[in-house]
Design a protein around this motif. Structure first.
Motif, PDB file in Angstrom:
ATOM      1  N   ALA A  30      72.221  41.507  74.287  1.00 56.47           N
ATOM      2  CA  ALA A  30      71.125  42.165  73.655  1.00 56.47           C
ATOM      3  C   ALA A  30      71.317  43.557  73.357  1.00 56.47           C
ATOM      4  O   ALA A  30      71.123  44.149  72.403  1.00 56.47           O
ATOM      5  CB  ALA A  30      69.850  42.098  74.904  1.00 56.47           C
ATOM      6  N   VAL A  31      71.941  44.304  74.215  1.00 60.65           N
ATOM      7  CA  VAL A  31      72.501  45.835  73.958  1.00 60.65           C
ATOM      8  C   VAL A  31      73.417  45.630  72.880  1.00 60.65           C
ATOM      9  O   VAL A  31      73.339  46.640  71.987  1.00 60.65           O
ATOM     10  CB  VAL A  31      73.323  46.108  75.236  1.00 60.65           C
ATOM     11  N   GLN A  32      74.244  44.685  72.520  1.00 52.07           N
ATOM     12  CA  GLN A  32      75.043  44.676  71.295  1.00 52.07           C
ATOM     13  C   GLN A  32      74.304  44.481  70.037  1.00 52.07           C
ATOM     14  O   GLN A  32      74.339  45.106  69.036  1.00 52.07           O
ATOM     15  CB  GLN A  32      76.060  43.732  71.255  1.00 52.07           C
ATOM     16  N   GLU A  33      73.232  43.606  70.349  1.00 50.10           N
ATOM     17  CA  GLU A  33      72.188  43.460  68.996  1.00 50.10           C
ATOM     18  C   GLU A  33      71.488  44.611  68.588  1.00 50.10           C
ATOM     19  O   GLU A  33      71.174  44.885  67.597  1.00 50.10           O
ATOM     20  CB  GLU A  33      71.359  42.140  69.618  1.00 50.10           C
ATOM     21  N   ASN A  34      70.913  45.305  69.701  1.00 51.13           N
ATOM     22  CA  ASN A  34      70.043  46.256  69.771  1.00 51.13           C
ATOM     23  C   ASN A  34      69.796  47.269  70.659  1.00 51.13           C
ATOM     24  O   ASN A  34      69.253  46.729  71.788  1.00 51.13           O
ATOM     25  CB  ASN A  34      68.655  45.850  68.912  1.00 51.13           C
ATOM     26  N   PRO A  35      70.534  48.373  71.100  1.00 52.77           N
ATOM     27  CA  PRO A  35      70.445  49.040  72.382  1.00 52.77           C
ATOM     28  C   PRO A  35      69.056  49.763  72.587  1.00 52.77           C
ATOM     29  O   PRO A  35      68.846  50.477  73.563  1.00 52.77           O
ATOM     30  CB  PRO A  35      71.496  50.112  72.065  1.00 52.77           C
ATOM     31  N   ASP A  36      68.018  49.509  71.835  1.00 50.18           N
ATOM     32  CA  ASP A  36      66.847  50.086  71.846  1.00 50.18           C
ATOM     33  C   ASP A  36      66.390  49.919  73.262  1.00 50.18           C
ATOM     34  O   ASP A  36      66.182  48.597  73.530  1.00 50.18           O
ATOM     35  CB  ASP A  36      65.962  49.771  70.853  1.00 50.18           C
ATOM     36  N   GLU A  38      63.280  49.304  74.187  1.00 44.96           N
ATOM     37  CA  GLU A  38      62.234  48.274  74.144  1.00 44.96           C
ATOM     38  C   GLU A  38      62.461  46.896  73.841  1.00 44.96           C
ATOM     39  O   GLU A  38      62.310  45.977  74.477  1.00 44.96           O
ATOM     40  CB  GLU A  38      61.192  48.762  73.134  1.00 44.96           C
ATOM     41  N   PHE A  39      63.796  46.817  73.050  1.00 51.43           N
ATOM     42  CA  PHE A  39      64.440  45.542  72.731  1.00 51.43           C
ATOM     43  C   PHE A  39      64.995  45.028  73.985  1.00 51.43           C
ATOM     44  O   PHE A  39      64.898  43.917  74.291  1.00 51.43           O
ATOM     45  CB  PHE A  39      65.405  45.584  71.747  1.00 51.43           C
ATOM     46  N   ILE A  40      65.638  45.935  74.872  1.00 52.06           N
ATOM     47  CA  ILE A  40      66.257  45.305  76.070  1.00 52.06           C
ATOM     48  C   ILE A  40      65.185  44.852  77.119  1.00 52.06           C
ATOM     49  O   ILE A  40      65.374  43.748  77.591  1.00 52.06           O
ATOM     50  CB  ILE A  40      67.015  46.540  76.816  1.00 52.06           C
ATOM     51  N   THR A  43      63.790  41.557  75.860  1.00 47.43           N
ATOM     52  CA  THR A  43      65.118  40.476  76.151  1.00 47.43           C
ATOM     53  C   THR A  43      65.036  40.159  77.638  1.00 47.43           C
ATOM     54  O   THR A  43      65.064  39.125  78.079  1.00 47.43           O
ATOM     55  CB  THR A  43      66.419  40.915  75.877  1.00 47.43           C
ATOM     56  N   SER A  73      72.533  55.942  74.028  1.00 49.60           N
ATOM     57  CA  SER A  73      72.884  54.460  73.395  1.00 49.60           C
ATOM     58  C   SER A  73      74.315  54.446  72.981  1.00 49.60           C
ATOM     59  O   SER A  73      74.811  53.621  72.817  1.00 49.60           O
ATOM     60  CB  SER A  73      72.268  54.369  71.926  1.00 49.60           C
TER      61      SER A  73
END
Length: 142
Positions: A30-36, A38-40, A43, A73
């Protein structure tokens, strides 16, 4: 990352230690995909919902999100990878110690009885359901 959620949900990944380790690396993906953050967070929720009764899963996800909370980030991926690896390495040690300590107990009982030691195992996971070292005690004495 969706493959990780799905593999836990449909039980391609089984065994508490392996589920926890897989979830930890799911956060890494998930961090690789998007380190934001809120995204984490989103996920993490998806991972936990993939098998809500899996204690190791929630524990690993919570540990990962706590470790990554407030991280810059440009450092977050390295920190996530290190933490996921540490979770897995700790679990190998835990599982190995279950076997080593269990074996000592069985040997003590066998040496006192000098006869069959009956053992009932519950949720006894081999190395395919853990991380490189099963929770089984070996050898089993008869």
């Amino acid at each position: 990352m969706k493959d990780v959620v799905n593999s836990i949900k449909i039980m391609e990944v089984r065994g508490a230690p392996l589920i926890g380790g897989t979830a930890a690396y799911g956060i890494v993906l998930a961090v690789q995909e998007n380190p934001d953050p809120e995204f984490i967070k989103k996920t993490a929720k998806q991972l936990i919902q993939s098998r809500p009764t899996a204690i190791n899963l929630k524990w690993a996800v919570d540990r990962m999100t706590k470790k990554l909370s407030g991280i810059n980030s440009d450092q977050i991926l390295d920190i996530a990878l290190k933490e996921a690896k540490e979770i897995c390495e700790e679990d190998v040690k835990f599982c190995k110690n279950i076997g080593i300590n269990g074996l000592k107990i069985i040997e003590e009982i066998f040496n006192k009885k000098k006869s069959t030691v009956n053992i009932l195992t519950h949720c006894n996971a081999g190395w395919l359901a853990t991380i490189n070292w099963g929770t089984a005690t070996s050898p089993i004495y008869h």
